[in-house]
Design a protein around this motif. Structure first.
Motif, mmCIF file in Angstrom:
data_model
loop_
_atom_site.group_PDB
_atom_site.id
_atom_site.type_symbol
_atom_site.label_atom_id
_atom_site.label_comp_id
_atom_site.label_asym_id
_atom_site.label_seq_id
_atom_site.Cartn_x
_atom_site.Cartn_y
_atom_site.Cartn_z
ATOM 1 N N ARG A 63 1.025 -1.052 -0.191
ATOM 2 C CA ARG A 63 -0.838 -0.116 0.326
ATOM 3 C C ARG A 63 1.148 1.442 0.218
ATOM 4 N NH1 ARG A 63 -3.820 0.676 5.127
ATOM 5 N NH2 ARG A 63 -4.125 2.318 4.166
ATOM 6 N N HIS A 66 2.079 7.198 1.677
ATOM 7 C CA HIS A 66 2.098 8.375 1.678
ATOM 8 C C HIS A 66 0.254 8.878 1.322
ATOM 9 C CE1 HIS A 66 5.751 10.023 3.418
ATOM 10 N NE2 HIS A 66 5.989 9.517 2.088
ATOM 11 N N TRP A 67 -0.913 8.877 2.277
ATOM 12 C CA TRP A 67 -1.545 9.514 1.593
ATOM 13 C C TRP A 67 -2.212 10.494 0.800
ATOM 14 C CZ3 TRP A 67 -5.364 13.885 2.257
ATOM 15 C CH2 TRP A 67 -6.326 13.816 1.458
ATOM 16 N N TYR A 68 -1.130 12.082 1.056
ATOM 17 C CA TYR A 68 -1.010 12.525 -0.346
ATOM 18 C C TYR A 68 -0.679 11.874 -1.451
ATOM 19 C CZ TYR A 68 -0.692 17.219 -2.905
ATOM 20 O OH TYR A 68 -1.191 17.992 -3.148
ATOM 21 N N ARG A 69 -0.713 11.781 -2.219
ATOM 22 C CA ARG A 69 0.011 11.803 -3.879
ATOM 23 C C ARG A 69 0.778 12.821 -4.026
ATOM 24 N NH1 ARG A 69 -2.451 7.304 -6.462
ATOM 25 N NH2 ARG A 69 -4.667 6.164 -5.310
ATOM 26 N N GLY A 87 -2.396 15.431 4.830
ATOM 27 C CA GLY A 87 -1.501 14.166 4.756
ATOM 28 C C GLY A 87 -0.714 13.865 5.461
ATOM 29 N N VAL A 90 -3.566 12.876 8.563
ATOM 30 C CA VAL A 90 -4.041 12.057 8.388
ATOM 31 C C VAL A 90 -2.516 10.115 8.460
ATOM 32 C CG1 VAL A 90 -4.895 10.516 6.217
ATOM 33 C CG2 VAL A 90 -5.792 12.848 6.619
ATOM 34 N N ASP A 91 -1.304 10.662 7.580
ATOM 35 C CA ASP A 91 -0.511 10.017 8.115
ATOM 36 C C ASP A 91 -0.304 8.812 9.143
ATOM 37 O OD1 ASP A 91 -0.066 9.450 5.350
ATOM 38 O OD2 ASP A 91 1.658 10.428 4.951
ATOM 39 N N ARG A 94 -2.749 6.394 9.701
ATOM 40 C CA ARG A 94 -2.454 5.265 8.546
ATOM 41 C C ARG A 94 -1.126 4.140 9.064
ATOM 42 N NH1 ARG A 94 -0.373 5.857 4.312
ATOM 43 N NH2 ARG A 94 -1.731 4.492 2.673
#
Length: 410
Positions: A63, A66-69, A87, A90-91, A94
């Motif tokens: 997966r 990082h959440w932010y691409r 991000g 959120v990380d 995650r």
């Protein structure tokens, strides 16, 4: 519970893997080979930079790190800045959620504790800190295995590196300067081991015939280190111009030259060299793995290279090698393999002096090949010690293994 009924160990691997850097992926491959041989029942998945590549190439679930691409793109617009900031938050969730689902997390090799290339603290250093902090909070041991480290002057990055190392449950390094750098940053390294780079553990290919007159030149999209940002353009221009002069001189002597890379970004430098030299004797190798790089190096009479893992591949192949060094890790590697005299500074590349060093290397080719054969045997034993120590530290229920005392090449 007997081993037959014991649930499989859940192992996570973490890092900028599958993102176009062949050295990083080679380190992952070496750890996966170790796990499959020593702990075949382990269940392995990855949190990484290029999950699609890792899943397709290595056959493990993966997966995105990082959440932010757009994490590694420069953010100039308000929306991008806000996306990055969100991000980061959120990380935290995650990363902790991913770590909690594992019994062990391994960071395989890579220069995760260094700043030898331009580096922003809130990129990968922040991600590594989140990983190590989550491991400590969740009770999941995080192992930094055969990693590179270096002096970090920027305070935010230095703090993140120091705390990541302190929070890790296991640490080992690919060279002594890495361990020394962490000790200088206030990390207790008394129990940490030093071993050769993990890529030396990759399976050796079959014999490759040497092509008479061939020289491999490994190039890099080099702009200096993290402390060189004000002079990055000047350093890059000197490096590329000097490399062009060197390649042109080799082609002028009738030598065939194969240009090697180690990261997707290096293609720009290859294109510039090909356009400047314009000789049928100069071609680019499209190696997509360390195994392919090693094969290219084995077919050459000599290798001159910048990227660290270009050097690893050439030395593993037993080919006389000259390092265009951009960090202490390259100098340490060359010293380990008995070639300390054949280093040239990437940030101050001088084509004439590089040619002199190259000719000196070639004049000692037979002796250098004997030295590399001896050192490669020693390296193989040191890496067996590394993996035995890792099993003893992280998989104590898997069976008896013997820890080691760190051994260094003379």
């Amino acid at each position: 519970m007997t081993s037959a009924h014991r649930p499989p160990v859940r192992v996570g691997v973490f890092g900028l893997l599958g993102s176009g850097n062949l050295g990083n992926d080679g380190s992952l491959e070496a750890v996966l080979e170790y796990l499959r041989a020593a702990h075949p029942q382990a269940s392995v998945d990855a949190l990484c930079g290029g999950p699609e590549v890792v899943a397709a190439r290595y056959g493990i679930p993966a997966r995105r790190l990082h959440w932010y691409r757009g994490e590694y793109r420069t953010a100039s617009r308000a929306g991008a800045v806000a996306g990055k900031a969100l991000g980061k938050a959120v990380d935290v969730v995650r990363t902790a959620s991913w770590v909690r689902r594992h019994d062990v997390v391994i960071v395989p090799g890579m220069g995760v504790l260094e700043a030898t290339l331009p580096l922003r603290p809130w990129g990968f250093p922040y991600a590594l800190f989140l990983l190590c902090a989550a491991g400590r909070l969740c009770g999941t041991p995080v192992a930094l295995v055969g990693v590179g480290a270096g002096a970090v002057r920027a305070r935010p990055t230095r703090a993140l590196v120091r705390w990541s190392a302190r929070l890790a449950a296991y640490r080992s390094y690919r060279d002594a300067p890495s361990r020394d750098a962490l000790r200088a940053m206030g990390v207790d390294t008394a129990r940490d081991g030093v071993h050769p780079d993990l890529a030396f553990a990759l399976p050796a290919g079959g014999p490759v015939p040497v092509t008479p007159g061939r020289v491999c030149v490994g190039v890099m999209d080099f702009h200096g280190g993290d402390d060189d940002r004000p002079r990055a353009g000047e350093i890059h221009r000197r490096y590329v111009d000097g490399t062009i002069r060197f390649v042109r001189a080799l082609a002028g002597d009738g030598r065939s030259v194969r240009l090697l890379t180690g990261d997707d970004c290096d293609a720009r430098v290859v294109a510039e060299i090909l356009d400047a030299v314009r000789s049928p004797l100069v071609t680019a190798a499209g190696a997509a793995s360390l195994a392919e790089l090693t094969k290219e190096a084995a077919a050459a009479e000599a290798v001159v290279a910048t990227r660290y893992h270009n050097l690893v591949c050439a030395l593993k192949a037993g080919t006389p090698t000259l390092a265009v060094s951009y960090a202490a890790k390259s100098d340490a590697l060359m010293a380990r393999m008995g070639l300390a005299a054949f280093c040239h500074p990437a940030a101050a590349l001088d084509a004439d002096r590089l040619l002199d060093q190259f000719r000196s290397l070639e004049s000692r080719s037979a002796q250098v090949r004997r030295t590399l054969a001896e050192r490669n045997l020693l390296v193989a034993g040191q890496l067996r010690d590394q993996f035995a120590a890792l099993s003893a530290a992280l998989f104590p229920a898997a069976g008896p293994t013997h820890a080691h005392a760190t051994r260094e090449a003379p």
